[in-house]
Design a protein around this motif. Sequence first.
Motif, PDB file in Angstrom:
ATOM      1  N   LYS A  46       1.038  -1.172   0.205  1.00 34.96           N
ATOM      2  CA  LYS A  46      -0.106   0.058   0.145  1.00 34.96           C
ATOM      3  C   LYS A  46       0.775   1.247  -0.064  1.00 34.96           C
ATOM      4  CE  LYS A  46      -3.980  -1.957   2.072  1.00 34.96           C
ATOM      5  NZ  LYS A  46      -4.967  -2.170   3.353  1.00 34.96           N
ATOM      6  N   GLU A  47       1.758   1.394   0.838  1.00 31.46           N
ATOM      7  CA  GLU A  47       2.730   2.395   0.649  1.00 31.46           C
ATOM      8  C   GLU A  47       3.404   2.582  -0.572  1.00 31.46           C
ATOM      9  OE1 GLU A  47       5.460   2.217   4.149  1.00 31.46           O
ATOM     10  OE2 GLU A  47       4.001   2.114   5.544  1.00 31.46           O
ATOM     11  N   TYR A  48       3.976   1.769  -1.224  1.00 26.27           N
ATOM     12  CA  TYR A  48       4.549   1.926  -2.444  1.00 26.27           C
ATOM     13  C   TYR A  48       3.294   2.432  -3.386  1.00 26.27           C
ATOM     14  CZ  TYR A  48       6.425   1.046  -7.095  1.00 26.27           C
ATOM     15  OH  TYR A  48       6.907   1.309  -8.265  1.00 26.27           O
ATOM     16  N   ALA A  49       2.649   1.640  -3.489  1.00 22.53           N
ATOM     17  CA  ALA A  49       1.305   1.728  -4.496  1.00 22.53           C
ATOM     18  C   ALA A  49       0.840   3.371  -4.347  1.00 22.53           C
ATOM     19  CB  ALA A  49       0.231   1.106  -4.212  1.00 22.53           C
ATOM     20  N   ALA A  50       0.997   3.920  -3.055  1.00 20.70           N
ATOM     21  CA  ALA A  50       0.464   5.533  -2.965  1.00 20.70           C
ATOM     22  C   ALA A  50       1.547   6.321  -3.648  1.00 20.70           C
ATOM     23  CB  ALA A  50       0.408   5.560  -1.476  1.00 20.70           C
ATOM     24  N   THR A  51       2.728   5.880  -3.946  1.00 20.55           N
ATOM     25  CA  THR A  51       3.408   6.730  -4.695  1.00 20.55           C
ATOM     26  C   THR A  51       3.521   6.559  -6.230  1.00 20.55           C
ATOM     27  OG1 THR A  51       5.306   5.208  -4.939  1.00 20.55           O
ATOM     28  CG2 THR A  51       5.289   6.520  -2.605  1.00 20.55           C
ATOM     29  N   THR A  52       2.582   5.622  -6.689  1.00 26.46           N
ATOM     30  CA  THR A  52       2.499   5.334  -7.944  1.00 26.46           C
ATOM     31  C   THR A  52       1.437   6.146  -8.672  1.00 26.46           C
ATOM     32  OG1 THR A  52       0.917   3.692  -8.055  1.00 26.46           O
ATOM     33  CG2 THR A  52       3.176   3.092  -7.820  1.00 26.46           C
ATOM     34  N   PRO A  53       1.042   6.405  -9.779  1.00 27.26           N
ATOM     35  CA  PRO A  53      -0.068   7.129 -10.595  1.00 27.26           C
ATOM     36  C   PRO A  53      -1.287   6.546  -9.989  1.00 27.26           C
ATOM     37  CG  PRO A  53       1.626   6.961 -12.120  1.00 27.26           C
ATOM     38  CD  PRO A  53       2.063   6.047 -11.066  1.00 27.26           C
ATOM     39  N   PHE A  54      -1.456   5.337  -9.511  1.00 32.81           N
ATOM     40  CA  PHE A  54      -2.731   4.778  -9.209  1.00 32.81           C
ATOM     41  C   PHE A  54      -2.824   5.232  -7.631  1.00 32.81           C
ATOM     42  CE2 PHE A  54      -0.638   1.572 -12.097  1.00 32.81           C
ATOM     43  CZ  PHE A  54      -1.023   2.142 -13.053  1.00 32.81           C
ATOM     44  N   GLY A  55      -2.183   5.488  -6.834  1.00 33.85           N
ATOM     45  CA  GLY A  55      -2.469   6.140  -5.491  1.00 33.85           C
ATOM     46  C   GLY A  55      -2.836   4.855  -4.436  1.00 33.85           C
ATOM     47  N   GLU A  56      -2.975   3.827  -5.292  1.00 29.39           N
ATOM     48  CA  GLU A  56      -3.370   2.705  -4.149  1.00 29.39           C
ATOM     49  C   GLU A  56      -2.986   1.383  -4.856  1.00 29.39           C
ATOM     50  OE1 GLU A  56      -7.873   2.012  -3.880  1.00 29.39           O
ATOM     51  OE2 GLU A  56      -7.791   3.891  -4.682  1.00 29.39           O
TER      52      GLU A  56
END
Length: 157
Positions: A46-56
């Motif tokens: 979740k923390e990594y995904a929050a830094t992507t364009p998807f946000g989650e």
Amino acid sequence: MNLLENYPINELVVGQRATYSKTLTEQDITLFAACSGDLNPVHLDKEYAATTPFGEPIGHGMWTGALVSAAIAMRLPGPGSVYRSQSLSFKHPVKVGDTVTVTLIVSEIKERIKLVTLECEAHNQEGKLVAKGVAEVIAPAQKQQLAEGALPSIAIG
């Protein structure tokens, strides 16, 4: 007990359609990662995904592809089908809580060789196209009614 019924080659018609829906859960993502080996953090962290364009976290694209397979096996043509090929392009991410509905439409029938071409589209609950493609399937020769299979209990660890 749910019964599955197929459409043998002689019952299929161009334009015939069927749908199959499933809602993506965190458990689905975990299980898909475990069985596929795809541990990309965009799906699991979740923390990594929050830094992507998807946000989650997002679901694996091939989870959606697997729904196409399920639609073929469960709905059209149904049990006894043999999945020969699939082209699939992904248009939008699928996130936890999204309900994806796959629509299959018979676009071509080659009765002599029992080959059926299916247009495949997957939309989320908002009607947004998330994936699109074409599948080729060998349709069953005989009509069948079968009991739906049962999943065994599994532990995630």
